[in-house]
Design an enzyme around this catalytic site. Sequence first.
Site, mmCIF file in Angstrom:
data_model
loop_
_atom_site.group_PDB
_atom_site.id
_atom_site.type_symbol
_atom_site.label_atom_id
_atom_site.label_comp_id
_atom_site.label_asym_id
_atom_site.label_seq_id
_atom_site.Cartn_x
_atom_site.Cartn_y
_atom_site.Cartn_z
ATOM 1 N N ASN A 58 0.797 -1.231 0.000
ATOM 2 C CA ASN A 58 0.000 0.000 0.000
ATOM 3 C C ASN A 58 0.826 1.276 0.000
ATOM 4 O OD1 ASN A 58 0.418 -1.224 2.738
ATOM 5 N ND2 ASN A 58 -0.204 0.825 3.384
ATOM 6 N N CYS B 23 -3.826 4.916 6.600
ATOM 7 C CA CYS B 23 -4.481 4.172 7.681
ATOM 8 C C CYS B 23 -3.726 4.264 8.991
ATOM 9 C CB CYS B 23 -4.644 2.703 7.288
ATOM 10 S SG CYS B 23 -5.607 2.442 5.789
#
Length: 385
Positions: free
Chosen positions: A150, A327
């Site tokens: 990610n 996140c």
Amino acid sequence: MEAYLDNSATTRCYNEVADVVQKTMLTDYGNPSSMHQKGVDAEKYIRRSAEILSGILKVQPGEIYFTSGGTESNNWALFGTARASRRRGKRIITTAIEHSAVSAPASALEDMGYEIVRLPVGRDGVLDIHDLENALTDDTILVSVMMVNNEIGSIEPVAEIGEMLRSRQPDIWFHVDAIQAFGKLPIFPKRMKIDMLSVSGHKIHGPKGSGFLYVDRRVRISPLIYGGGQQNGMRSGTDNVPGVAGLGVAAEKICASMQENAEHMYELKERLAHGVSDLNDVRVNGPQDLRRGAPHILNLSFIGIRSEVLLHTLESKGIYVSAGSACSSHRRGGSATMEAIHASREVMESSVRFSFSEQTTEEEIDYTIGVLHEVVPQLRRFTRK
């Protein structure tokens, strides 16, 4: 002008997704567990989304379990298989660059007495399959590897891993975090020998709070959530009909033009990288061959400028990016991924992630390039003073 280049953090919902979400909240709002017509109407959305997703993956609808998103799916894959297989062994193998939705459950299992092996990756962020092969033991019960990182967009050799595991030790379950891969790369779990696959809705223009875990019928896995016995007793809780319906619509639309979307994003990625290449001290983090990484992620370090300073400077110009993983950006400490690829401190502290979608335009990229040429020299002069 505004340029949203943080699509790995979340995406704008498709209009069709917003439409079906509204319809299932205002018109077809029944509980799908109810026996009356409102419940029957609502249940049709659940069944339809399972059919869409299973068709995309070439699996059975009964192997799709809807969850609240990628984090729940990853947690369930790790805790569920660890609990179900604990009599056979307690060794779990993963990598040093996993998302916290995998690394945190792994650490929790470690505290519970499981052995967690975190394999290194190369400077390109890719796992050497021979390291994994050498780490296998008779008491290994699970291997969990992300398909696309990610932060830097490296693509892991999950098909090769699946084939190796199935031929060597078929009783080891193979879980793949595909949250950054689904809708961007072709995924066929049966062919790739993947036993469990995690997907999140809001990464593919679907609703937040939606996702699923694919679980092959042969896998032994315990439920993570107990209650009313929904989804064949494997994932209790009233079904999130708007989320599930929106997820199905998003998946169907994004996968219908996946190849064209990927080519569009690769071109944007190359356009941005080339556009800033004449700025001094700019590093590409991850695969140096941009087409060996995921199409939608480009991680750059602008040496000498702290990532959060550049992030907010770009924000003031209407450009939205991330410093590492959105996140976990609220946490202190360095990036595990950047540390794993042996990035220097100055490279790590100046890294910025640009991430695209099929909705990103060349105009947005060109605007971003122009702003970077304006602000990077200014910020470097200020920093040096």
